[in-house]
Design a protein around this motif. Sequence first.
Motif, PDB file in Angstrom:
ATOM      1  N   GLU A 159       0.881  -1.174   0.024  1.00  0.00           N
ATOM      2  CA  GLU A 159       0.025  -0.109   0.075  1.00  0.00           C
ATOM      3  C   GLU A 159       0.966   1.305   0.152  1.00  0.00           C
ATOM      4  O   GLU A 159       1.812   1.398   0.660  1.00  0.00           O
ATOM      5  N   VAL A 160       0.443   2.033  -1.090  1.00  0.00           N
ATOM      6  CA  VAL A 160       1.495   3.326  -1.104  1.00  0.00           C
ATOM      7  C   VAL A 160       0.799   4.489  -0.128  1.00  0.00           C
ATOM      8  O   VAL A 160      -0.150   4.774  -0.162  1.00  0.00           O
ATOM      9  N   LEU A 161       1.823   4.723   0.599  1.00  0.00           N
ATOM     10  CA  LEU A 161       1.789   5.774   1.725  1.00  0.00           C
ATOM     11  C   LEU A 161       3.058   6.600   1.655  1.00  0.00           C
ATOM     12  O   LEU A 161       3.970   6.353   1.390  1.00  0.00           O
ATOM     13  N   PRO A 162       2.663   8.095   2.492  1.00  0.00           N
ATOM     14  CA  PRO A 162       3.821   8.771   3.015  1.00  0.00           C
ATOM     15  C   PRO A 162       4.885   7.812   3.784  1.00  0.00           C
ATOM     16  O   PRO A 162       4.420   7.497   4.750  1.00  0.00           O
ATOM     17  N   ILE A 163       6.266   8.025   3.475  1.00  0.00           N
ATOM     18  CA  ILE A 163       7.194   7.432   4.251  1.00  0.00           C
ATOM     19  C   ILE A 163       7.124   7.666   5.673  1.00  0.00           C
ATOM     20  O   ILE A 163       7.373   9.016   6.003  1.00  0.00           O
ATOM     21  N   PRO A 168       8.023  11.354   1.295  1.00  0.00           N
ATOM     22  CA  PRO A 168       7.501  10.905  -0.234  1.00  0.00           C
ATOM     23  C   PRO A 168       6.624   9.772  -0.140  1.00  0.00           C
ATOM     24  O   PRO A 168       6.735   8.567   0.877  1.00  0.00           O
ATOM     25  N   GLN A 169       5.759   9.479  -1.169  1.00  0.00           N
ATOM     26  CA  GLN A 169       4.971   8.173  -1.302  1.00  0.00           C
ATOM     27  C   GLN A 169       5.779   7.129  -1.545  1.00  0.00           C
ATOM     28  O   GLN A 169       6.919   6.987  -2.421  1.00  0.00           O
ATOM     29  N   ALA A 170       5.677   5.842  -0.932  1.00  0.00           N
ATOM     30  CA  ALA A 170       6.255   4.591  -1.066  1.00  0.00           C
ATOM     31  C   ALA A 170       5.711   3.619  -0.435  1.00  0.00           C
ATOM     32  O   ALA A 170       4.782   3.690   0.140  1.00  0.00           O
ATOM     33  N   SER A 175       8.557   2.151   4.623  1.00  0.00           N
ATOM     34  CA  SER A 175       8.363   2.486   6.078  1.00  0.00           C
ATOM     35  C   SER A 175       8.870   1.759   7.157  1.00  0.00           C
ATOM     36  O   SER A 175       9.712   2.003   7.908  1.00  0.00           O
TER      37      SER A 175
END
Length: 206
Positions: A159-163, A168-170, A175
């Motif tokens: 799931e792409v979320l802010p680190i 930034p998104q990753a 994370s």
Amino acid sequence: MTRAHLPGIIAMAAIVVASNILVQFLFGNWLTWGAFTYPLAFLVTDIMNRVYGAQAARRVVFTGFIVGIICSLIGTQIMGEYGPLVTLRIAIGSGIAFLTAQLLDVSIFSALRGGTWWRAPLASTLIGSTVDTALFFSIAFSASLSFIEPANDVSWAGEVLPILGFGPQAPLWVSLAIADWGVKLSLALLALVPFRLITGRMTAAQ
């Protein structure tokens, strides 16, 4: 193996078992309690290397590896809320990461053992910890390696979320890896104190 190596072997086995248990319990959003015990494996390896040499350190590493395999086999038989506590990808990632990182730690420590007392344990642990984190999280959770265990759905980790909630998104697993890596690096610095004290006492007692 000599009787003098037993404390290191027992300590490594205890750390591996404790970490396999504590990894089941969350600490905040990005960590588990196992993140705080597992890095101590590098401390044990470095102490054994300093006091008894690389061969003894490798014996301790292989003991930890075998104990880790046993823990993984047990974990595959215990069912949690979402399936087995230990999946094939986690087991493979854990084993490869541990053995690779620990043996790398031994080699780097041996190459630097003649320098300032803190140089070998700090450099070997920092590099070993980085390799450990990269290998484990990519093998266990990266979508590009899903062929290892196609039936294991780890889409949650992608799931792409802010680190760490603000960067930034990753994918989520990035994370998790960064948080784990940060704990390892912090403990690498803190571990210099017990490393110095323990090796000093053990060397004096020989």
